[in-house]
Design a protein around this motif. Sequence first.
Motif, PDB file in Angstrom:
ATOM      1  N   VAL A  65     -29.281   5.783 -25.932  1.00  0.00           N
ATOM      2  CA  VAL A  65     -29.890   5.901 -24.588  1.00  0.00           C
ATOM      3  C   VAL A  65     -30.712   7.102 -24.296  1.00  0.00           C
ATOM      4  N   LEU A  66     -32.042   6.820 -23.630  1.00  0.00           N
ATOM      5  CA  LEU A  66     -32.712   7.852 -23.062  1.00  0.00           C
ATOM      6  C   LEU A  66     -32.440   8.003 -21.600  1.00  0.00           C
ATOM      7  N   VAL A  67     -32.268   9.159 -21.333  1.00  0.00           N
ATOM      8  CA  VAL A  67     -31.804   9.393 -19.908  1.00  0.00           C
ATOM      9  C   VAL A  67     -33.075  10.376 -19.285  1.00  0.00           C
ATOM     10  N   GLY A  68     -33.797  10.232 -18.413  1.00  0.00           N
ATOM     11  CA  GLY A  68     -34.592  11.247 -17.699  1.00  0.00           C
ATOM     12  C   GLY A  68     -34.184  12.261 -17.078  1.00  0.00           C
ATOM     13  N   PRO A  69     -35.173  13.237 -16.665  1.00  0.00           N
ATOM     14  CA  PRO A  69     -34.467  14.519 -15.973  1.00  0.00           C
ATOM     15  C   PRO A  69     -33.840  14.147 -14.509  1.00  0.00           C
ATOM     16  N   ASN A  70     -32.852  14.979 -14.093  1.00  0.00           N
ATOM     17  CA  ASN A  70     -32.073  14.823 -13.113  1.00  0.00           C
ATOM     18  C   ASN A  70     -31.208  13.614 -12.865  1.00  0.00           C
ATOM     19  N   LEU A  71     -31.175  12.864 -13.838  1.00  0.00           N
ATOM     20  CA  LEU A  71     -30.577  11.348 -13.555  1.00  0.00           C
ATOM     21  C   LEU A  71     -29.003  11.628 -14.121  1.00  0.00           C
ATOM     22  N   HIS A  72     -27.946  11.471 -13.291  1.00  0.00           N
ATOM     23  CA  HIS A  72     -26.597  11.913 -13.793  1.00  0.00           C
ATOM     24  C   HIS A  72     -26.323  10.906 -14.696  1.00  0.00           C
ATOM     25  N   HIS A  73     -25.450  11.300 -15.495  1.00  0.00           N
ATOM     26  CA  HIS A  73     -24.648  10.286 -16.465  1.00  0.00           C
ATOM     27  C   HIS A  73     -23.670  11.093 -17.222  1.00  0.00           C
ATOM     28  N   ALA A  74     -22.895  10.427 -18.064  1.00  0.00           N
ATOM     29  CA  ALA A  74     -21.932  10.844 -18.853  1.00  0.00           C
ATOM     30  C   ALA A  74     -21.265   9.540 -19.473  1.00  0.00           C
ATOM     31  N   TRP A  75     -20.399  10.087 -20.747  1.00  0.00           N
ATOM     32  CA  TRP A  75     -19.622   8.832 -21.529  1.00  0.00           C
ATOM     33  C   TRP A  75     -18.288   9.411 -21.382  1.00  0.00           C
ATOM     34  N   PHE A  76     -17.323   8.449 -21.160  1.00  0.00           N
ATOM     35  CA  PHE A  76     -15.717   8.671 -21.140  1.00  0.00           C
ATOM     36  C   PHE A  76     -15.067   7.896 -22.105  1.00  0.00           C
ATOM     37  N   THR A  77     -14.168   8.300 -22.680  1.00  0.00           N
ATOM     38  CA  THR A  77     -13.292   7.710 -23.536  1.00  0.00           C
ATOM     39  C   THR A  77     -12.937   6.285 -23.341  1.00  0.00           C
ATOM     40  N   HIS A  78     -12.207   5.928 -21.968  1.00  0.00           N
ATOM     41  CA  HIS A  78     -11.937   4.970 -21.563  1.00  0.00           C
ATOM     42  C   HIS A  78     -10.864   4.226 -22.373  1.00  0.00           C
ATOM     43  N   GLN A  79     -11.432   3.071 -23.185  1.00  0.00           N
ATOM     44  CA  GLN A  79     -10.725   2.058 -24.160  1.00  0.00           C
ATOM     45  C   GLN A  79     -10.914   2.466 -25.441  1.00  0.00           C
ATOM     46  N   CYS A  80     -11.676   3.530 -25.855  1.00  0.00           N
ATOM     47  CA  CYS A  80     -12.156   3.991 -27.114  1.00  0.00           C
ATOM     48  C   CYS A  80     -10.910   4.504 -27.773  1.00  0.00           C
ATOM     49  N   GLN A  81     -10.790   3.832 -28.971  1.00  0.00           N
ATOM     50  CA  GLN A  81      -9.463   4.338 -29.860  1.00  0.00           C
ATOM     51  C   GLN A  81      -9.948   4.849 -31.492  1.00  0.00           C
ATOM     52  N   SER A  82     -11.206   5.020 -31.303  1.00  0.00           N
ATOM     53  CA  SER A  82     -11.734   5.997 -32.681  1.00  0.00           C
ATOM     54  C   SER A  82     -11.428   7.574 -32.913  1.00  0.00           C
ATOM     55  N   GLU A  83     -11.355   7.603 -33.952  1.00  0.00           N
ATOM     56  CA  GLU A  83     -10.940   9.224 -34.176  1.00  0.00           C
ATOM     57  C   GLU A  83     -12.324   9.797 -35.006  1.00  0.00           C
TER      58      GLU A  83
END
Length: 291
Positions: A65-83
């Motif tokens: 993913v490419l995110v431009g300046p001042n664009l809010h973003h985040a990734w959250f664990t949610h249902q991810c079970q990877s170690e």
Amino acid sequence: MSNIIKEITPLTQNDCFTIFSRVKKEFNFPLHYHEEFELNLILNAKGAKRIVGDHIDVIDDMELVLVGPNLHHAWFTHQCQSEEITEVTIQWHKDLFDDKFLRRNQLSFIRKMFERSLKGILFTRETIQVVSPRILALNQMQGFDGVMELLSILHDLSTSRNIRTLSDISFNNDQNFNYSSRRLEKAFEYMNNNYSKDVSLRDIAKLVNMSEVSFSRFIKKRIGTTFIDSLNEIRLGHASRMLIDTTHSIAEISYNCGFNNISNFNRIFKKKKNCTPREFRENFAGTRVFV
């Protein structure tokens, strides 16, 4: 919107870009935005949740993913079970590539991609499979070769098929990616060169031939922050880099970056970054390269 923090990245004005790579068990950085462009490669994180602007989605096992300046973003664990989530983040200044440079015919695709990135861009699986080895290898490159490889990667991404725009709206109020003001450029250059010293509003106002009141109004109107907030953001950027890049104590870093006492530094740092300097240093225990 009050729970969205502004990230002060460790990039200095002398850096072209930084690349940060780590393997982790969860996503723990809050919803945020920053002035820089960011290219995020995430592997082995199926089931995690991504937020970019007003777009929310659950991701697959690989994404870019490419995110431009001042664009809010985040990734959250949610249902991810990877170690073993692999995250590679590349950040570069929004003025690294000058607007006149990007308007050359050969750079037109990159310019259009940057414009679209103000809403966030998701690349296809096919593109990720081709580009991800080069992004991972970029972590080992230094100097001019690293800059040229980044430019080459961006060009290949800009000409790839089926680029998807994520957010319906843009959150960037600075479409030209620059301040368009010699006075502001002069002021910020001075602050970047003297952040470790006692920099006053009087000093800056005198430098740009304005009264203190006029400059205060000027900077607030142009970039939306006060003089002291702008200075603190520069200082926090350098402090963040020292926390990642050195073994200096937090007290040393505080004084080296122009804060008058460590408690004031801790308070401002936590307010701006939503964590203490110690937590920040522990969270970024990965490989970070500045070019």
